[in-house]
Design an enzyme around this catalytic site. Structure first.
Site, short mmCIF file in Angstrom:
data_model
loop_
_atom_site.label_atom_id
_atom_site.label_comp_id
_atom_site.label_asym_id
_atom_site.label_seq_id
_atom_site.Cartn_x
_atom_site.Cartn_y
_atom_site.Cartn_z
N TYR A 1 -81.04 88.07 -18.62
CA TYR A 1 -81.06 86.60 -18.54
C TYR A 1 -79.64 86.07 -18.37
O TYR A 1 -79.40 85.19 -17.55
CB TYR A 1 -81.70 86.04 -19.80
CG TYR A 1 -81.71 84.53 -19.90
CD1 TYR A 1 -82.60 83.77 -19.15
CD2 TYR A 1 -80.84 83.89 -20.77
CE1 TYR A 1 -82.62 82.39 -19.26
CE2 TYR A 1 -80.85 82.50 -20.88
CZ TYR A 1 -81.74 81.76 -20.12
OH TYR A 1 -81.74 80.38 -20.24
N LYS B 1 -78.03 83.81 -15.27
CA LYS B 1 -77.38 82.52 -15.47
C LYS B 1 -75.92 82.55 -15.01
O LYS B 1 -75.38 81.52 -14.59
CB LYS B 1 -77.48 82.11 -16.94
CG LYS B 1 -78.90 81.74 -17.34
CD LYS B 1 -79.45 80.60 -16.48
CE LYS B 1 -80.83 80.14 -16.93
NZ LYS B 1 -81.32 78.98 -16.17
#
Length: 255
Positions: A160, A164
């Site tokens: 994740y 990002k």
């Protein structure tokens, strides 16, 4: 109590993707309270309908279901803004997924693909599809929801965090290309915000460890993210582009 700037966005039309709950809902509500006409969206129409009912009926807000990975649904949201409100000035992309809590090299290929399909590829596609609508208006504001993990990865949010980090780079690259079109592109990077999305982190055995990393010693609120977004899409931020504003209670994010 957070301060609303009345009429700062009067005459503007905004699309907020992923706004049926949590941070996205707070952003949509804030933009509408500052005078914008807003299209909200969520993966399911049921959630969108619930969100619409929760808003002040005096606000100028419409909504429709939109799965960010589906082309026809992305276009439907953009077309709704054009035909219901006359155009599109503001795009806020808030939807995202984090289906697993693993160290980066323990992530399965399936989970990795899902995160990059939604958190990066779909963001890129929607931003690209939005540009012609903004070019018609001669200006535009795009704000993308990154994450403090893009700067400061948590150990069990590895993949994740990588997705990002890619969003932060996408923001900078897109801002360079669109500057000539009078379109600014910025991002916000929230820390741990008290929403359903962060429940897995806030309720985990490591919650206290996360709190210790936050100088303000608390998790944030959705409204505390909505304020910086409202600033970035306003004329107050006309000379800001390619930047990422961290909203993380003081967590270290850069040199």
């Amino acid at each position: 109590m957070l301060r609303i700037v009345p009429n700062r966005l009067l005459g503007k039309v905004a699309v907020v993707i992923g706004s049926s709950a949590g941070i996205g809902f707070a952003i949509a509500e804030r933009l509408a309270k500052e005078g914008a006409r807003v299209i909200i969206s969520g993966r399911k129409q049921e959630g969108v309908n619930k969100a619409l009912k929760a808003l002040d009926p005096a606000l100028k807000v419409l909504g429709t279901a939109c799965h960010l990975a589906r082309y026809n649904q992305r276009i439907r949201v953009l077309e709704m803004a054009k035909y219901a409100f006359g155009g599109l000035d503001i795009l806020v992309i808030n939807a995202g997924v984090s289906p697993v809590l693993h160290d980066v090299l323990d992530t399965t290929q399936r989970a990795w693909n899902k995160m990059f399909d939604i958190n990066v590829k779909s963001y890129f596609q929607l931003a690209k599809e939005t540009v012609p609508y903004m070019q018609e208006r001669g200006q535009g504001k795009i704000v993308i929801n990154a994450d403090i993990n893009g700067y400061h990865p948590h150990i069990n949010l590895g993949a994740y965090a990588v997705s990002k980090g890619a969003i932060i780079a996408l923001t900078k690259a897109t801002a360079l290309q669109l500057a000539k079109d009078n379109i600014t592109v910025n991002a916000v990077a929230p820390g741990i915000i008290s929403t359903k999305f962060s429940e897995g982190v806030r309720n985990s055995e490591r919650a206290d460890d996360f709190l210790k990393q936050i100088p303000q010693n608390r998790f944030g609120t959705s409204e505390e993210v909505a304020g910086p977004v409202a600033f970035l899409v306003s004329d107050d931020a006309n000379y800001i582009t390619g930047e990422t504003i961290c909203v993380a209670g003081g967590v270290v994010s850069r040199l």
